[in-house]
Scaffold this motif. Structure first.
Motif, PDB file in Angstrom:
ATOM      1  N   ALA A   1       0.741  -1.313   0.054  1.00 28.79           N
ATOM      2  CA  ALA A   1       0.117   0.083  -0.103  1.00 28.79           C
ATOM      3  C   ALA A   1       0.901   1.361  -0.057  1.00 28.79           C
ATOM      4  O   ALA A   1       0.437   2.147  -0.530  1.00 28.79           O
ATOM      5  CB  ALA A   1      -1.072   0.008   1.234  1.00 28.79           C
TER       6      ALA A   1
ATOM      7  N   LEU B   1       2.246   1.707  -3.434  1.00 31.47           N
ATOM      8  CA  LEU B   1       1.145   2.248  -4.388  1.00 31.47           C
ATOM      9  C   LEU B   1       0.977   3.782  -4.080  1.00 31.47           C
ATOM     10  O   LEU B   1       0.680   4.411  -5.132  1.00 31.47           O
ATOM     11  CB  LEU B   1      -0.117   1.384  -4.133  1.00 31.47           C
ATOM     12  N   PHE B   2       0.794   3.973  -2.823  1.00 28.27           N
ATOM     13  CA  PHE B   2       0.414   5.334  -2.570  1.00 28.27           C
ATOM     14  C   PHE B   2       1.561   6.345  -2.815  1.00 28.27           C
ATOM     15  O   PHE B   2       1.166   7.312  -3.624  1.00 28.27           O
ATOM     16  CB  PHE B   2       0.318   5.846  -0.903  1.00 28.27           C
TER      17      PHE B   2
ATOM     18  N   ALA C   1       1.021   6.801  -6.790  1.00 29.31           N
ATOM     19  CA  ALA C   1      -0.124   6.963  -7.460  1.00 29.31           C
ATOM     20  C   ALA C   1      -0.532   8.356  -6.881  1.00 29.31           C
ATOM     21  O   ALA C   1      -1.207   9.454  -7.637  1.00 29.31           O
ATOM     22  CB  ALA C   1      -1.339   6.320  -6.908  1.00 29.31           C
TER      23      ALA C   1
ATOM     24  N   VAL D   1      -5.915   2.522  -7.850  1.00 29.94           N
ATOM     25  CA  VAL D   1      -5.982   3.243  -6.534  1.00 29.94           C
ATOM     26  C   VAL D   1      -6.547   4.391  -6.660  1.00 29.94           C
ATOM     27  O   VAL D   1      -7.487   4.525  -5.374  1.00 29.94           O
ATOM     28  CB  VAL D   1      -4.466   3.397  -6.112  1.00 29.94           C
TER      29      VAL D   1
ATOM     30  N   THR E   1      -6.478   8.679  -1.821  1.00 25.11           N
ATOM     31  CA  THR E   1      -5.453   7.575  -2.181  1.00 25.11           C
ATOM     32  C   THR E   1      -4.886   6.919  -1.200  1.00 25.11           C
ATOM     33  O   THR E   1      -4.580   5.656  -1.425  1.00 25.11           O
ATOM     34  CB  THR E   1      -4.572   8.755  -3.082  1.00 25.11           C
TER      35      THR E   1
ATOM     36  N   GLY F   1      -7.509   4.111  -0.854  1.00 20.76           N
ATOM     37  CA  GLY F   1      -7.357   3.309  -1.807  1.00 20.76           C
ATOM     38  C   GLY F   1      -6.259   2.310  -1.990  1.00 20.76           C
ATOM     39  O   GLY F   1      -6.235   1.086  -2.293  1.00 20.76           O
ATOM     40  N   ALA F   2      -5.162   2.994  -1.722  1.00 20.03           N
ATOM     41  CA  ALA F   2      -3.958   2.029  -1.446  1.00 20.03           C
ATOM     42  C   ALA F   2      -3.845   1.023  -0.629  1.00 20.03           C
ATOM     43  O   ALA F   2      -3.409  -0.091  -0.676  1.00 20.03           O
ATOM     44  CB  ALA F   2      -2.632   3.111  -1.463  1.00 20.03           C
TER      45      ALA F   2
ATOM     46  N   VAL G   1      -6.279  -1.642  -1.751  1.00 23.57           N
ATOM     47  CA  VAL G   1      -5.730  -2.578  -2.806  1.00 23.57           C
ATOM     48  C   VAL G   1      -4.572  -3.321  -2.024  1.00 23.57           C
ATOM     49  O   VAL G   1      -4.473  -4.422  -2.589  1.00 23.57           O
ATOM     50  CB  VAL G   1      -5.147  -1.647  -3.997  1.00 23.57           C
TER      51      VAL G   1
ATOM     52  N   ILE H   1      -7.526  -7.173  -6.886  1.00 30.51           N
ATOM     53  CA  ILE H   1      -7.296  -5.660  -6.812  1.00 30.51           C
ATOM     54  C   ILE H   1      -8.705  -5.214  -7.598  1.00 30.51           C
ATOM     55  O   ILE H   1      -9.172  -4.147  -7.338  1.00 30.51           O
ATOM     56  CB  ILE H   1      -6.000  -5.395  -7.697  1.00 30.51           C
TER      57      ILE H   1
ATOM     58  N   MET I   1     -11.634  -2.857  -6.718  1.00 29.62           N
ATOM     59  CA  MET I   1     -12.258  -1.501  -7.643  1.00 29.62           C
ATOM     60  C   MET I   1     -13.690  -1.694  -7.981  1.00 29.62           C
ATOM     61  O   MET I   1     -14.349  -0.524  -7.993  1.00 29.62           O
ATOM     62  CB  MET I   1     -11.308  -1.472  -8.716  1.00 29.62           C
TER      63      MET I   1
END
Lengths: 298, 435
Positions: free
Chosen positions: A15, A18-19, A22, A236, A248, A251-252, A255, A274, A278
Motif C-alpha cells: 500500500a 502504491l500510494f 499514485a 488506486v 488515495t 485506496g492504496a 488494494v 485488486i 475497484m
C-alpha cells in the motif's frame, strides 16, 4: 496468527508503494482535472534516472549512505525538467479543451517518454539494488522482511501528511484550493492560475518520478515498467476518488491489503482481487470513496 | 496483347509492387541473394534478455555464412551459394501487429525466408499466415508444443525443442538431487508460458515421485515487479523445491527481492531461463539455484570448433558471452542453411518446396549437439538439454555452473505423434536413456 501478521505487513508494504506511485496522479487531477496518462512515463524515467545515477555513484566508491540522496535528487531533476517541459510545452495548449482530448495528449506524451527512455538507456535492464541491500532485513513474526521496503511505509505516511498539511494549512494550499473550487473566480481575485497549474503539474511529475526512483532498488529497471504502474495507479485513485489525497491513502490500503490477503490465502485470485475491490467500490460509490463534492453551476 | 490484358497487367504489376498480391517468392527470387527476415524483440521487456542476444547472434552468424568462414559443414558461402540479405524487424507489439509485420516482411519487403519469434503467441499467430503465403518460416525460440501438436504445417519449422524438455528434465534433476524432498510448489507468471511450464513440471515431478505434497502454486501478474507478498508466502510454506519460469525484469526483480530475505537458502529453486540473467546478476544470483538454458546452450554448450568461434566472436563484439537465445538463433540459421545446401544438391537454384523437402526430417549437429527434426512430421526438432547448479566464483568473480547433467532427447521428449501433456499425464512412458 502468522498469516494475519504476514498479510498486514505485506499489505502495508504494498500500500505504501502504491500510494507513493499514485499520489502525483491524484494531485494533478485534483487541481487541474487532467487525467495524466504520462504519469507512467514519469515513473519510468524516474526509475531509470535513479538506477543510472546510483550505478555511477557506487562505481565511484562514494559513501553508500549518500545513495539515498542520489535517488531523491535524480527523481527531482528528471521529474522537474520533464514535468515542466510537458506542462509548458504541451498541456497548456489544450487547457479548456475536451477532457478526452487531454487524455489522448497525455497518452501521446506517455508513448514519447517511453521511447525517450529507450533512446537514452536502451533495452537493457538496470539493477540498482545497493540502497536496498544497505538496510538489510528485519524479522517480524519470525519472518524476514526487507527493511528498505518496510521503510516505504513511514515515507508514504510522511508524503501523505505533508501534502494534506500543505493543502489545508499553508498559503500556497489556500491558493490551490481556490483554484480547485472555481478557476474563473480564483483568476478574478488575482490568483495566477497558470502558475498554480505549472507548479502542481511539476510537483505531481516529481512525485511520479520519485515513485520510480524509490522502486528502482528493489526491481530490475527494464523497459515497460511504466505501463504496469499506470494501470495500478489508476485503480488506486479511482477507488479513493480522483483528486483526493486522503482517498488515495485509503485506496492504496484497500488494494494493498486485498492483494496480500489473496496471495496468502487464495493465490489463484491474486490478479482478480485488486480489480474486484475497484469494481465493488465503483458499484457502491461510482465517484470513488473520497471524491471531493462537485459544485453545481447554474 | 488486348487492351484489357495490358491494363490488367499494369494493375497486377502495381498491386504486386504495393504488396497487395502475394508474390511467389521462390520463383521471383534472385538466385544470387536470399532476403532473410529476422524477427525478434528489439524493444519492450523481452528485448534485453532474449531479443538483443538473438539479434546479435543473427548479425554475427549471417556475416560468417556470407563470408563462408564457419567450420564444416557450414563452411560454404551463403544459403546454397546465395548471399543473405538480412531484414531485421521488431517483434514487439500485439499479435495482430506481429502478423501484419510478417505480411509486410514477406509481401512488401520480399523476404524469401523468415527466422524468428520469441513469443509463443507470435508463433501461433504467424504459423497459419506463413502457410498462406507459402514462405519458409523457422521459429527459433518460442516454446509452446501446440504449434505442431495441434496443427500440421508445411512451410513452418522449429529446430529448437519445445518447452516440455525444460520441465521434464528439471523434474528429473530435482528428484535425483533432493531425494528427501517432501513438498513442492511454484511461482510463475500468470500467462501461457508460466501456466504451461508449471503444468508440465507439476505433472512430471508427480510422475517421478508419487506422493509428493503440492503446495498452492503462485501466479503473479506478468511484469508485476513487486513480489514481497509472494516471497513471504514462500518463506512460510513447507515446500522444499520451487519451480519458476520467470524471465527478464520479473526474474531479476524477484531475485533482488528474494535473495536478501534468505528465500534461496530456505528452498531449492529451479529457474528455467536463469541462464539469461547469470552474467548480469553475477553475485546477486544465489549459489544453489538450479538453472535451465532451454537446451545444452550458453554455459552448457559443448566445446567444439564452431562453439569456440561463436563464443569468442560474440564476446569480442558485444562485450558479454552469448546466452541461450543467441544459440537458438544461431542453430536455427545454421539448420536453415543446411536445408538450403541439401536442396541445392538436387536443384542448384532451390525453390521453397525444395528447401521444405530438404528440411523435413533433417538431422544435423550444431555446437556439439545433434538436432533431429523428428516431431511434427519432420518439422519440429528434438535435442538434449542440460541442467546444472549455479555457483558464483568469488575468487575469479565469474558466474559458473556445477553438477551439470545432460538429458538426451529421448528421455525428456514425447514420442512423435503424442501430445506433451498426454505423455506427461501417462507417466512419461517410453522415456529412454535417462541419466
Amino acid at each position: 496468527m502468522l498469516t494475519a501478521a504476514a498479510i498486514l505487513v505485506d499489505g502495508l508494504d504494498y500500500a505504501a508503494w502504491l500510494f507513493i506511485v499514485a499520489v502525483g496522479l491524484t494531485l494533478i487531477y485534483g487541481v487541474m482535472k487532467v487525467v495524466n496518462v504520462a504519469h507512467g512515463g514519469l515513473y519510468s524515467m524516474g526509475a531509470y534516472a535513479a538506477a543510472w545515477a546510483v550505478g555511477l555513484y557506487f562505481d565511484r566508491g562514494l559513501a553508500p549512505a549518500g545513495s539515498f540522496l542520489v535517488l531523491a535528487l535524480a527523481s527531482v531533476a528528471v521529474g522537474g525538467v520533464v514535468g515542466l517541459a510537458l506542462e509548458r510545452g504541451l498541456l497548456r495548449l489544450f487547457y479548456g479543451r475536451d477532457d478526452i482530448l487531454i487524455v489522448l495528449v497525455t497518452y501521446a506524451a506517455f508513448l514519447i517518454l517511453e521511447n525517450l527512455v529507450l533512446q537514452i538507456w536502451g533495452v537493457e535492464a538496470y539493477p540498482a539494488y545497493q540502497p536496498a541491500t544497505l538496510l538489510g532485513t528485519m524479522t517480524i513474526a519470525g519472518l524476514p522482511f526487507s527493511t528498505y521496503e518496510l521503510a516505504l511505509v513511514p515515507l508514504a505516511a510522511a508524503i501523505g501528511a505533508a501534502l494534506i498539511w500543505i493543502l489545508a494549512r499553508t498559503r500556497i494550499g489556500k491558493l490551490v484550493r481556490a483554484v480547485i473550487h472555481d478557476r474563473e473566480m480564483a483568476s478574478s481575485f488575482g490568483i495566477d492560475v497558470g502558475r498554480v497549474y505549472t507548479v502542481t503539474f511539476v510537483v505531481g511529475a516529481v512525485l511520479g518520478a520519485f515513485g520510480g526512483a524509490v522502486t528502482a532498488p528493489i526491481i530490475s529497471v527494464a523497459p515497460g515498467i511504466g505501463v504496469e504502474v499506470i494501470v495500478l495507479a489508476f485503480a488506486v485513485v479511482v477507488i479513493g476518488g480522483l483528486g483526493s489525497v486522503a482517498g488515495t491513502i485509503v485506496g492504496a490500503l484497500l488494494v494493498g491489503l486485498a492483494r496480500a490477503a489473496a496471495v496468502h490465502l487464495l493465490p489463484q485470485v491474486e490478479l482478480f482481487a485488486i480489480y474486484a475491490v475497484m469494481s465493488l467500490v465503483l458499484v457502491l460509490r461510482p465517484q470513488g470513496l473520497f471524491a471531493p463534492a462537485r459544485q453545481r453551476r447554474i | 496483347m488486348t487492351k484489357f490484358t495490358a491494363k490488367a497487367g499494369w494493375w497486377l504489376g502495381a498491386a504486386a509492387l504495393a504488396g497487395i498480391v502475394p508474390v511467389q517468392q521462390a520463383a521471383a527470387q534472385d538466385a544470387a541473394t536470399v532476403k532473410l527476415g529476422v524477427v525478434t524483440f528489439l524493444s519492450g521487456a523481452a528485448a534485453g534478455p532474449f531479443g538483443i542476444p538473438s539479434r546479435n547472434a543473427a548479425e554475427l552468424v549471417v556475416e560468417a555464412i556470407n563470408a563462408g568462414t564457419l567450420p564444416a559443414p557450414y563452411n560454404s558461402k551463403g544459403f546454397a551459394g546465395a548471399k543473405l540479405e538480412p531484414i531485421i524487424i521488431d517483434e514487439n507489439g500485439s499479435t495482430t501487429e506481429v502478423v501484419q509485420n510478417y505480411r509486410d516482411l514477406v509481401q512488401r519487403r520480399g523476404a524469401t525466408a523468415v527466422v524468428g519469434y520469441v513469443s509463443s503467441g507470435s508463433c501461433l499467430g504467424v504459423a497459419p499466415v506463413a502457410e498462406e503465403l507459402k514462405t519458409l518460416t523457422v521459429f527459433f525460440d518460442c516454446g509452446t508444443p501446440r504449434i505442431f501438436e495441434d496443427e500440421d504445417h508445411h512451410y513452418v519449422f522449429r529446430a529448437s525443442a519445445t518447452s516440455t524438455i525444460d520441465s521434464t528434465s528439471a523434474a528429473r534433476y530435482m528428484v535425483s538431487r533432493y531425494k528427501d524432498m517432501k513438498a513442492f510448489t511454484g511461482i510463475n507468471q500468470n500467462y501461457a508460458w508460466g501456466q504451461d511450464s508449471w503444468s508440465d513440471f507439476e505433472g512430471a515431478i508427480k510422475d517421478l515421485k508419487p506422493g509428493l505434497k503440492e503446495e498452492d502454486p503462485l501466479f503473479p501478474k506478468l511484469f508485476a515487479g513487486q513480489y514481497s507478498a509472494e516471497i513471504t508466502t514462500l518463506l512460510a510454506k513447507d515446500a522444499d523445491v520451487v519451480h519458476s519460469s520467470f524471465w527478464g525484469g520479473d526474474l531479476e526483480s524477484f531475485v533482488l527481492q528474494a535473495d536478501p530475505r534468505g528465500l534461496f537458502q530456505k528452498e531449492r529453486f529451479y529457474i528455467s531461463t536463469a541462464e539469461t540473467a547469470m552474467f548480469r546478476l553475477g553475485p546477486k544470483l544465489a549459489d544453489g539455484i538450479i538453472m535451465g538454458a532451454r537446451g545444452p546452450w550458453g554455459v552448457y554448450s559443448h566445446d567444439t570448433e564452431l562453439n569456440r568461434w561463436f563464443r569468442h566472436a560474440y564476446t569480442d563484439r558485444f562485450g558479454t558471452p552469448p546466452v541461450y537465445p543467441s544459440y537458438q538463433m544461431a542453430l536455427s540459421l545454421l539448420g536453415t542453411k543446411l536445408a538450403y545446401d541439401k536442396a541445392a544438391a538436387a536443384n542448384p537454384k532451390p525453390g521453397v518446396e525444395d528447401v521444405v523437402r530438404a528440411f523435413t526430417g533433417l538431422e544435423f549437429e550444431v555446437f556439439g549437439t545433434k538436432i533431429a527434426m523428428a516431431q511434427g512430421k519432420g518439422h519440429q526438432g528434438i535435442h538434449e538439454i542440460a541442467q546444472g547448479t549455479y555457483k558464483y566464483d568469488k575468487a575469479t568473480t565469474t558466474p559458473t555452473i556445477t553438477d551439470i547433467v545432460y538429458y538426451p532427447a529421448e528421455c525428456v521428449s514425447p514420442p512423435e505423434g503424442t501430445k506433451s501433456t498426454d505423455w506427461i499425464k501417462d507417466g512419461m512412458k517410453g522415456a529412454k536413456n535417462c541419466p
